[in-house]
Design a protein around this motif. Structure first.
Motif, PDB file in Angstrom:
ATOM      1  N   GLY A  18       0.593  -1.386   0.082  1.00  0.00           N
ATOM      2  CA  GLY A  18       0.015  -0.064  -0.166  1.00  0.00           C
ATOM      3  C   GLY A  18       0.887   1.161  -0.091  1.00  0.00           C
ATOM      4  N   PHE A  19       2.364   1.097  -0.062  1.00  0.00           N
ATOM      5  CA  PHE A  19       3.108   2.194   0.015  1.00  0.00           C
ATOM      6  C   PHE A  19       3.081   2.875  -1.546  1.00  0.00           C
ATOM      7  N   SER A  20       3.495   4.181  -1.517  1.00  0.00           N
ATOM      8  CA  SER A  20       3.852   4.704  -2.878  1.00  0.00           C
ATOM      9  C   SER A  20       5.078   5.169  -3.035  1.00  0.00           C
ATOM     10  N   ARG A  21       5.826   4.972  -1.955  1.00  0.00           N
ATOM     11  CA  ARG A  21       7.525   5.310  -2.210  1.00  0.00           C
ATOM     12  C   ARG A  21       8.049   4.178  -1.170  1.00  0.00           C
ATOM     13  N   VAL A  22       9.392   3.809  -1.761  1.00  0.00           N
ATOM     14  CA  VAL A  22      10.105   2.540  -0.890  1.00  0.00           C
ATOM     15  C   VAL A  22      11.524   2.915  -1.147  1.00  0.00           C
ATOM     16  N   PRO A  23      12.297   3.120   0.068  1.00  0.00           N
ATOM     17  CA  PRO A  23      13.704   3.154  -0.151  1.00  0.00           C
ATOM     18  C   PRO A  23      14.253   1.964  -1.099  1.00  0.00           C
ATOM     19  N   VAL A  24      15.365   2.341  -1.813  1.00  0.00           N
ATOM     20  CA  VAL A  24      16.083   1.283  -2.357  1.00  0.00           C
ATOM     21  C   VAL A  24      17.535   1.269  -1.929  1.00  0.00           C
ATOM     22  N   VAL A  25      17.787   0.304  -1.358  1.00  0.00           N
ATOM     23  CA  VAL A  25      19.171   0.035  -0.583  1.00  0.00           C
ATOM     24  C   VAL A  25      20.242  -0.830  -1.393  1.00  0.00           C
ATOM     25  N   GLY A  26      21.504  -0.770  -1.002  1.00  0.00           N
ATOM     26  CA  GLY A  26      22.408  -1.691  -1.565  1.00  0.00           C
ATOM     27  C   GLY A  26      22.745  -2.841  -0.616  1.00  0.00           C
ATOM     28  N   GLU A  27      23.961  -2.876  -0.014  1.00  0.00           N
ATOM     29  CA  GLU A  27      24.350  -4.164   0.848  1.00  0.00           C
ATOM     30  C   GLU A  27      23.756  -4.076   2.020  1.00  0.00           C
ATOM     31  N   SER A  28      23.332  -2.942   2.428  1.00  0.00           N
ATOM     32  CA  SER A  28      22.409  -2.931   3.694  1.00  0.00           C
ATOM     33  C   SER A  28      21.725  -1.690   3.829  1.00  0.00           C
ATOM     34  N   VAL A  29      20.757  -1.540   4.980  1.00  0.00           N
ATOM     35  CA  VAL A  29      19.894  -0.201   4.891  1.00  0.00           C
ATOM     36  C   VAL A  29      20.604   0.884   5.085  1.00  0.00           C
ATOM     37  N   ASP A  30      21.906   0.948   5.662  1.00  0.00           N
ATOM     38  CA  ASP A  30      22.692   2.310   5.630  1.00  0.00           C
ATOM     39  C   ASP A  30      23.211   2.646   4.381  1.00  0.00           C
ATOM     40  N   ASP A  31      23.359   1.792   3.395  1.00  0.00           N
ATOM     41  CA  ASP A  31      23.632   2.082   1.945  1.00  0.00           C
ATOM     42  C   ASP A  31      22.456   2.206   1.107  1.00  0.00           C
ATOM     43  N   VAL A  32      21.714   3.272   1.481  1.00  0.00           N
ATOM     44  CA  VAL A  32      20.927   3.712   0.498  1.00  0.00           C
ATOM     45  C   VAL A  32      21.115   4.517  -0.866  1.00  0.00           C
ATOM     46  N   VAL A  33      20.511   3.757  -1.769  1.00  0.00           N
ATOM     47  CA  VAL A  33      20.490   3.961  -3.121  1.00  0.00           C
ATOM     48  C   VAL A  33      19.665   5.322  -3.641  1.00  0.00           C
ATOM     49  N   GLY A  34      18.529   5.224  -3.141  1.00  0.00           N
ATOM     50  CA  GLY A  34      17.557   6.248  -3.695  1.00  0.00           C
ATOM     51  C   GLY A  34      15.985   5.909  -3.053  1.00  0.00           C
ATOM     52  N   VAL A  35      15.105   6.310  -3.765  1.00  0.00           N
ATOM     53  CA  VAL A  35      13.941   6.049  -3.348  1.00  0.00           C
ATOM     54  C   VAL A  35      13.168   5.658  -4.619  1.00  0.00           C
ATOM     55  N   ALA A  36      12.378   4.517  -4.761  1.00  0.00           N
ATOM     56  CA  ALA A  36      11.558   4.185  -5.887  1.00  0.00           C
ATOM     57  C   ALA A  36      10.153   4.536  -5.678  1.00  0.00           C
ATOM     58  N   TYR A  37       9.609   5.357  -6.812  1.00  0.00           N
ATOM     59  CA  TYR A  37       8.358   5.895  -6.659  1.00  0.00           C
ATOM     60  C   TYR A  37       7.334   5.119  -7.368  1.00  0.00           C
ATOM     61  N   LEU A  38       6.209   4.604  -6.968  1.00  0.00           N
ATOM     62  CA  LEU A  38       5.143   3.932  -7.547  1.00  0.00           C
ATOM     63  C   LEU A  38       4.933   4.308  -9.026  1.00  0.00           C
ATOM     64  N   LYS A  39       4.781   5.447  -9.352  1.00  0.00           N
ATOM     65  CA  LYS A  39       4.617   6.197 -10.845  1.00  0.00           C
ATOM     66  C   LYS A  39       5.662   5.744 -11.629  1.00  0.00           C
TER      67      LYS A  39
ATOM     68  N   ALA B  32      15.364   4.628  -9.137  1.00  0.00           N
ATOM     69  CA  ALA B  32      15.605   5.351  -7.957  1.00  0.00           C
ATOM     70  C   ALA B  32      15.772   6.650  -8.009  1.00  0.00           C
ATOM     71  N   ARG B  33      15.092   7.448  -7.319  1.00  0.00           N
ATOM     72  CA  ARG B  33      15.296   9.011  -7.318  1.00  0.00           C
ATOM     73  C   ARG B  33      16.403   9.291  -5.988  1.00  0.00           C
ATOM     74  N   ASP B  34      16.993  10.409  -6.234  1.00  0.00           N
ATOM     75  CA  ASP B  34      18.027  10.677  -4.937  1.00  0.00           C
ATOM     76  C   ASP B  34      17.153  10.663  -3.855  1.00  0.00           C
ATOM     77  N   ALA B  35      17.663  10.204  -2.700  1.00  0.00           N
ATOM     78  CA  ALA B  35      17.007  10.394  -1.224  1.00  0.00           C
ATOM     79  C   ALA B  35      17.310  11.689  -0.616  1.00  0.00           C
ATOM     80  N   VAL B  36      16.464  12.100   0.073  1.00  0.00           N
ATOM     81  CA  VAL B  36      16.736  13.322   0.944  1.00  0.00           C
ATOM     82  C   VAL B  36      17.056  12.892   2.293  1.00  0.00           C
ATOM     83  N   PHE B  37      17.986  13.345   2.981  1.00  0.00           N
ATOM     84  CA  PHE B  37      18.715  13.005   4.338  1.00  0.00           C
ATOM     85  C   PHE B  37      18.582  14.019   5.360  1.00  0.00           C
ATOM     86  N   VAL B  38      18.100  13.874   6.659  1.00  0.00           N
ATOM     87  CA  VAL B  38      17.772  14.884   7.560  1.00  0.00           C
ATOM     88  C   VAL B  38      18.389  14.051   8.719  1.00  0.00           C
TER      89      VAL B  38
END
Length: 464
Positions: A239-260, A289-295
């Motif tokens: 049911g999500f419309s966005r999901v993070p895309v990761v590499g070897e682990s969750v700390d290795d964030v490649v980007g965010v995949a959007y449903l559209k 995957a689009r660039d992720a925003v980090f805060v």
């Protein structure tokens, strides 16, 4: 000599009452008027169809009074009280001149008459009518009386300088804002829901991102090499419309995949036009995957909300002080801090009671304690790591459960049925017994071969 004295006392009384009434109206108008209303009036006087420079000048003088309203109102109150006392004294002397006689029998009627007349005249022509006019039309009253009001404030400013706190231009503290919200909320014009909304907005700046984020353990993610058709199935199931895309682990964030983006890539692959036949794409998730925003997790959520609004970002990855991913936050998480829980047409209401669906199948809430789940089938399902049926399902499954995920444990089959809320957490689980009563099979620690096959299959699917 008596006629001159009566005329003088009458004049003093009328001047005192007029000054007191004017200052009473000015006090009410000054407490009621807003800077925005004066700014609008000034713009209309300068840029309207018929510009009025004189009115504009009066409005600017009125704006100067609003800069420090506390001290100005104190000045008005001081002069108003003095004017009322002088007017009452003059009126008492007038009554004494009008009643013949001397001694106590003369003084007592004078006091009674002066008291009655002073109360009626003072309340009617000084307190009630002028104040009501000032509250109803604050801008017009303040502009009309700006001349004498400015003169009074300047004449007695030195008397109130040391007794009244001066205007502090620094922003109010959170405690002061909360006190303002409480005072505003006491008005009968606000309902309880409005008061809660005001408090939520004020407390927004005191809440940090860590308090509202989805923790790392509840994040649903996909690996960078996961095919887009699998990503699409995951998005539809969760049911999500966005999901993070990761590499070897969750700390290795490649980007965010959007449903559209995933839908467009799957149904209209590269090289096919709009009318092409939809085909599952084998391209990896990293391609869309689009660039992720980090805060940072310590960022106040009011600043984060403005930042996400300005950058048109609906999701951000939260990082801790060591640079690791601590969770994620969406713009809905921030809005819920103001307006409360948000749901959509796909959300369902959490079931609180156990439902018997027949044929030995029960619908239970995900928060049902594990021991109560075991009691439902006369089984013992003790687990030191989890407390609820939903936690048991997630533990055996080895990942965040989605709708349709199923496992078997301790002779009970668990299947996630519904998701609830914006975070798409499991709300209800379908359960039934998988073995005859009295014939438990604990050779595999509560899991049969079918369970192990399910686990192996799940490990090959998208991890979360």
């Amino acid at each position: 000599m008596t006629g001159v004295l009566v005329l003088l006392l009458t004049l003093i009384m009328l001047v005192g009452l007029s000054l007191a009434g004017m200052l009473s109206a000015g006090e009410a108008a000054l407490l009621r008027v807003t800077r925005a209303s004066l700014t609008e009036a000034l713009a209309e006087a300068e840029l309207g169809q018929s510009p009025d420079p004189e009115r504009a000048a009066r409005i600017r003088r009125a704006q100067a009074l609003v800069v420090d309203p506390t001290a100005i109102v104190a000045s008005f109150a001081l002069v108003r009280v003095v004017s009322e006392v002088v007017a009452i004294a003059a009126g008492t002397l007038l009554v004494q001149q009008a009643i013949p006689g001397e001694g106590v029998p003369n003084e007592l009627p004078v006091m009674v008459i002066a008291l009655v007349v002073g109360v009626v005249v003072g309340v009617t022509f000084v307190r009630v009518s002028p104040r009501a006019l000032g509250f109803r039309r604050p801008v017009a009253v303040l502009i009309a009386l700006v001349g004498p009001l400015t003169g009074v404030s300047r004449a007695v400013a030195w008397l109130t300088r040391f007794s009244v706190p001066r205007y502090d231009p620094s922003p109010p503290t959170e405690a002061e804002l909360r006190d303002i919200a409480d005072r505003v909320g006491e008005s009968s014009a606000f309902e309880e829901s409005d008061r809660e909304l005001i408090r939520s907005v004020i407390e927004l700046g005191g809440t940090i991102t860590r308090e509202v984020m989805v923790p790392r353990t509840d994040m649903v993610t996909v690996t960078a090499d996961t095919s887009l058709d699998r990503v699409l199935r995951l998005l539809l199931r969760s049911g999500f419309s966005r999901v993070p895309v990761v590499g070897e682990s969750v700390d290795d964030v490649v980007g965010v995949a959007y449903l559209k983006d995933v839908v467009a890539a799957v149904h209209w692959p590269v090289g096919e036009g709009e009318g092409g036949v939809p085909q599952p794409s084998l391209r990896p998730a990293s391609d869309v995957a689009r660039d992720a925003v980090f805060v940072p997790e310590s960022k106040p959520i009011d600043d984060l909300l403005r930042e996400m609004q300005a950058s048109a970002s609906h999701i951000a990855l939260v990082v801790d002080e060591y640079g690791g991913v601590a969770g994620l936050v969406t713009i809905e998480d921030l809005l819920e801090e103001v307006v409360g829980e948000l749901t959509d047409e796909h959300d369902t209401v959490l079931v609180q009671e156990i439902e018997d669906l027949g044929d030995g199948v029960f619908r239970v809430p995900a928060r049902l304690p594990v021991d109560e789940l075991g009691d439902l089938f006369d089984l013992r399902l003790d687990d030191d790591d989890v407390d609820t049926a939903g936690g048991l399902l997630a533990k055996v499954l080895g990942k965040v459960p989605l709708a349709g995920s199923s496992v078997e444990v301790g002779g009970v089959h668990l299947e996630a049925e519904r998701v609830e809320g914006r975070r798409k957490q499991i709300s209800t689980i379908l359960v039934h017994r998988t073995e005859p009563v009295g014939e438990p099979d604990d050779s595999n620690g509560g899991l049969d071969q079918h369970d192990h096959r399910d686990q192996k299959r799940d490990q090959k699917e998208v991890t979360s």
